[in-house]
Design an enzyme around this catalytic site. Structure first.
Site, PDB file in Angstrom:
ATOM      1  N   SER A 166      -5.347  -1.485  -8.098  1.00  0.00           N
ATOM      2  CA  SER A 166      -6.647  -1.841  -7.537  1.00  0.00           C
ATOM      3  C   SER A 166      -7.748  -1.208  -8.372  1.00  0.00           C
ATOM      4  CB  SER A 166      -6.772  -1.328  -6.102  1.00  0.00           C
ATOM      5  OG  SER A 166      -8.114  -1.449  -5.659  1.00  0.00           O
ATOM      6  N   GLY A 189       5.623  -8.139  -0.309  1.00  0.00           N
ATOM      7  CA  GLY A 189       4.390  -8.472   0.416  1.00  0.00           C
ATOM      8  C   GLY A 189       3.928  -9.882   0.107  1.00  0.00           C
ATOM      9  N   ALA A 190       4.878 -10.822   0.224  1.00  0.00           N
ATOM     10  CA  ALA A 190       4.630 -12.176  -0.288  1.00  0.00           C
ATOM     11  C   ALA A 190       4.297 -13.178   0.809  1.00  0.00           C
ATOM     12  CB  ALA A 190       5.854 -12.639  -1.075  1.00  0.00           C
ATOM     13  N   SER A 191       4.113 -12.712   2.033  1.00  0.00           N
ATOM     14  CA  SER A 191       3.901 -13.651   3.140  1.00  0.00           C
ATOM     15  C   SER A 191       2.495 -14.236   3.163  1.00  0.00           C
ATOM     16  CB  SER A 191       4.187 -12.945   4.470  1.00  0.00           C
ATOM     17  OG  SER A 191       3.429 -11.754   4.578  1.00  0.00           O
ATOM     18  N   TYR A 237      -5.747   5.439  -0.224  1.00  0.00           N
ATOM     19  CA  TYR A 237      -5.503   4.185  -0.942  1.00  0.00           C
ATOM     20  C   TYR A 237      -5.751   4.348  -2.446  1.00  0.00           C
ATOM     21  CZ  TYR A 237      -6.016  -0.791  -2.132  1.00  0.00           C
ATOM     22  OH  TYR A 237      -5.894  -2.035  -2.709  1.00  0.00           O
ATOM     23  N   SER A 238      -6.892   4.964  -2.815  1.00  0.00           N
ATOM     24  CA  SER A 238      -7.195   5.071  -4.252  1.00  0.00           C
ATOM     25  C   SER A 238      -6.211   6.008  -4.940  1.00  0.00           C
ATOM     26  CB  SER A 238      -8.642   5.497  -4.486  1.00  0.00           C
ATOM     27  OG  SER A 238      -8.866   6.779  -3.985  1.00  0.00           O
ATOM     28  N   SER A 239      -5.723   7.043  -4.222  1.00  0.00           N
ATOM     29  CA  SER A 239      -4.698   7.917  -4.818  1.00  0.00           C
ATOM     30  C   SER A 239      -3.413   7.139  -5.073  1.00  0.00           C
ATOM     31  CB  SER A 239      -4.376   9.087  -3.887  1.00  0.00           C
ATOM     32  OG  SER A 239      -5.510   9.862  -3.655  1.00  0.00           O
ATOM     33  N   LYS A 241      -3.111   3.981  -5.601  1.00  0.00           N
ATOM     34  CA  LYS A 241      -3.302   2.984  -6.660  1.00  0.00           C
ATOM     35  C   LYS A 241      -3.504   3.653  -8.021  1.00  0.00           C
ATOM     36  CE  LYS A 241      -2.901  -0.744  -4.158  1.00  0.00           C
ATOM     37  NZ  LYS A 241      -1.792  -1.696  -4.374  1.00  0.00           N
ATOM     38  N   ASN A 257       3.821  -5.904  -5.079  1.00  0.00           N
ATOM     39  CA  ASN A 257       2.512  -6.337  -4.558  1.00  0.00           C
ATOM     40  C   ASN A 257       2.210  -5.782  -3.163  1.00  0.00           C
ATOM     41  OD1 ASN A 257       0.150  -8.387  -4.186  1.00  0.00           O
ATOM     42  ND2 ASN A 257       1.571  -8.839  -2.502  1.00  0.00           N
ATOM     43  N   VAL A 316       9.020  -2.046   2.622  1.00  0.00           N
ATOM     44  CA  VAL A 316       9.275  -1.452   1.300  1.00  0.00           C
ATOM     45  C   VAL A 316       9.187   0.078   1.305  1.00  0.00           C
ATOM     46  CG1 VAL A 316       8.604  -3.502  -0.029  1.00  0.00           C
ATOM     47  CG2 VAL A 316       6.878  -1.739   0.487  1.00  0.00           C
TER      48      VAL A 316
HETATM   49  P1  NAP Z   1      -2.807  -8.831   2.530  1.00  0.00           P
HETATM   50  O1  NAP Z   1      -3.387 -10.211   2.579  1.00  0.00           O
HETATM   51  O2  NAP Z   1      -3.181  -7.846   3.585  1.00  0.00           O
HETATM   52  O3  NAP Z   1      -1.226  -8.926   2.459  1.00  0.00           O
HETATM   53  C1  NAP Z   1      -0.486  -7.766   2.376  1.00  0.00           C
HETATM   54  C2  NAP Z   1       0.936  -8.141   2.181  1.00  0.00           C
HETATM   55  O4  NAP Z   1       1.688  -6.918   2.082  1.00  0.00           O
HETATM   56  C3  NAP Z   1       1.484  -8.927   3.344  1.00  0.00           C
HETATM   57  O5  NAP Z   1       2.315  -9.942   2.858  1.00  0.00           O
HETATM   58  C4  NAP Z   1       2.284  -7.893   4.115  1.00  0.00           C
HETATM   59  O6  NAP Z   1       3.433  -8.437   4.741  1.00  0.00           O
HETATM   60  C5  NAP Z   1       2.752  -7.002   3.013  1.00  0.00           C
HETATM   61  N1  NAP Z   1       3.142  -5.687   3.494  1.00  0.00           N
HETATM   62  C6  NAP Z   1       2.396  -4.780   4.153  1.00  0.00           C
HETATM   63  N2  NAP Z   1       3.138  -3.699   4.449  1.00  0.00           N
HETATM   64  C7  NAP Z   1       4.390  -3.962   3.990  1.00  0.00           C
HETATM   65  C8  NAP Z   1       5.598  -3.253   3.998  1.00  0.00           C
HETATM   66  N3  NAP Z   1       5.689  -2.044   4.556  1.00  0.00           N
HETATM   67  N4  NAP Z   1       6.694  -3.819   3.429  1.00  0.00           N
HETATM   68  C9  NAP Z   1       6.632  -5.036   2.866  1.00  0.00           C
HETATM   69  N5  NAP Z   1       5.501  -5.767   2.824  1.00  0.00           N
HETATM   70  C10 NAP Z   1       4.397  -5.232   3.381  1.00  0.00           C
HETATM   71  O7  NAP Z   1      -3.123  -8.107   1.143  1.00  0.00           O
HETATM   72  P2  NAP Z   1      -3.711  -8.662  -0.223  1.00  0.00           P
HETATM   73  O8  NAP Z   1      -5.171  -8.529  -0.149  1.00  0.00           O
HETATM   74  O9  NAP Z   1      -3.087  -9.946  -0.596  1.00  0.00           O
HETATM   75  O10 NAP Z   1      -3.202  -7.486  -1.201  1.00  0.00           O
HETATM   76  C11 NAP Z   1      -2.027  -7.590  -1.971  1.00  0.00           C
HETATM   77  C12 NAP Z   1      -2.034  -6.428  -2.965  1.00  0.00           C
HETATM   78  O11 NAP Z   1      -3.215  -6.466  -3.751  1.00  0.00           O
HETATM   79  C13 NAP Z   1      -2.019  -5.065  -2.298  1.00  0.00           C
HETATM   80  O12 NAP Z   1      -1.236  -4.163  -3.044  1.00  0.00           O
HETATM   81  C14 NAP Z   1      -3.475  -4.652  -2.337  1.00  0.00           C
HETATM   82  O13 NAP Z   1      -3.633  -3.253  -2.315  1.00  0.00           O
HETATM   83  C15 NAP Z   1      -3.891  -5.240  -3.659  1.00  0.00           C
HETATM   84  N6  NAP Z   1      -5.331  -5.451  -3.796  1.00  0.00           N
HETATM   85  C16 NAP Z   1      -5.989  -6.365  -3.014  1.00  0.00           C
HETATM   86  C17 NAP Z   1      -7.363  -6.541  -3.178  1.00  0.00           C
HETATM   87  C18 NAP Z   1      -8.144  -7.548  -2.386  1.00  0.00           C
HETATM   88  O14 NAP Z   1      -9.363  -7.624  -2.581  1.00  0.00           O
HETATM   89  N7  NAP Z   1      -7.536  -8.351  -1.534  1.00  0.00           N
HETATM   90  C19 NAP Z   1      -8.045  -5.756  -4.092  1.00  0.00           C
HETATM   91  C20 NAP Z   1      -7.347  -4.830  -4.864  1.00  0.00           C
HETATM   92  C21 NAP Z   1      -5.985  -4.693  -4.686  1.00  0.00           C
HETATM   93  P3  NAP Z   1       3.571  -8.663   6.332  1.00  0.00           P
HETATM   94  O15 NAP Z   1       2.301  -9.331   6.781  1.00  0.00           O
HETATM   95  O16 NAP Z   1       4.782  -9.505   6.416  1.00  0.00           O
HETATM   96  O17 NAP Z   1       3.753  -7.307   6.941  1.00  0.00           O
END
Ligand code: NAP
Length: 250
Positions: A145, A15-17, A158-160, A162, A93, A67
């Site tokens: 999370s 999820g690195a995009s 989601y919380s389950s 995480k 991630n 993934v």
């Molecule tokens: P984001 O900006 O929505 O980015 C999500 C990333 O996950 C994107 O690169 C997306 O890739 C990728 N992804 C989604 N479904 C996928 C799949 N099936 N296979 C491979 N990649 C996939 O999210 P973020 O906020 O950066 O969150 C990253 C992590 O941190 C997540 O695990 C999230 O639960 C956790 N987190 C975030 C927050 C927050 O406040 N932002 C808080 C707590 C936890 P594509 O766009 O290429 O599909």
């Protein structure tokens, strides 16, 4: 080139995009790590991440896989292994939300969130672990999370997923501790990404009352913790769930 103690190691960041995953890629690249940039749907964004790393003088390539799909994960890890011999640092991630109150939650919303957040972590970890065991060195860093600790209305799925990451992290840390492989989780609070930007002002105001520091975090706050856990400086840290959340989990 970087003189960090993990210079030359290889990493796979799922999820690195964009968002947190992108910031983690840039942090690791700055430490001299070669980075495989996984994406699912955002190909051009993943290309941008690779370009930024290349411009910095680092090494990276983009790699597609959903993934939650076992075959795609195995093919992705095989490709990274063909390029670089294996993965030294895995950052699980990739994560999604699909919110709704439990009474109205569809099977699809439940299974998709579990499929990406939890099954994805399982598939990617199992596929990369053998190489780490052989090398007698590895770092597995899972992104959880704060919601997996505190719970949240509308996020039972989601919380389950995480919360499960926490049990996964602690159990695996025990399994591989003698192999010089550390397994840790970083649990972000609310971090300024597209998801958080999309919240209404009312939602943001409510969330702010839960955060002792009174502000959202940055993607770099998470990335720098991941960089530390990936480094030799953290070699005696394993099985830990580290909150980076402005005090929200207190
Ligand atoms: P984001 O900006 O929505 O980015 C999500 C990333 O996950 C994107 O690169 C997306 O890739 C990728 N992804 C989604 N479904 C996928 C799949 N099936 N296979 C491979 N990649 C996939 O999210 P973020 O906020 O950066 O969150 C990253 C992590 O941190 C997540 O695990 C999230 O639960 C956790 N987190 C975030 C927050 C927050 O406040 N932002 C808080 C707590 C936890 P594509 O766009 O290429 O599909």
């Amino acid at each position: 080139m970087s003189n960090s103690d993990i210079n030359g190691k290889t990493a796979l960041v799922t999820g690195a995009s964009k968002g947190i995953g992108k910031a983690i890629c840039l942090e690791l690249a700055q430490m001299g790590v070669k980075v495989a940039v996984n994406y699912n749907s955002s190909k051009s964004e993943a290309e941008q991440v690779v370009q930024t790393i290349t411009d910095m003088g680092g090494e990276a390539f983009k790699i597609h896989a959903d993934v939650s799909d076992l075959e795609q994960v195995n093919a992705m890890v095989d490709k990274v292994s063909d390029e670089w011999g294996g993965v030294n640092i895995l950052v699980n991630n990739a994560g999604i939300i699909n919110d709704g109150l439990l009474m109205r939650m569809s099977d699809e919303a439940w299974h998709r969130v579990m499929g990406v957040n939890l099954n994805g972590t399982f598939y990617c970890t199992r596929a990369t672990l053998r190489h780490m065991v052989r090398e007698r060195w590895g770092r597995i860093i899972n992104i959880g999370s704060v919601v997996g600790i505190r719970g949240n209305i509308g996020q039972t799925n989601y919380s389950s997923s995480k919360a499960a990451i926490i049990g996964f992290t602690k159990s695996l840390a025990k399994e591989v501790a003698t192999r010089n492989i550390t397994v840790n989780a970083v649990t972000p609070g609310y971090i300024s990404t597209e998801t958080v930007a999309g919240l209404s002002q009312r939602q943001k105001d409510t969330i702010m009352t839960w955060i002792p520091q009174g502000k959202f975090g940055n993607t770099e706050d998470i990335a720098s913790m991941v960089g530390y856990l990936a480094s030799e400086r953290a070699s005696y840290v394993t099985g830990q769930i580290i909150s980076v959340d402005g005090g929200m989990a207190i």
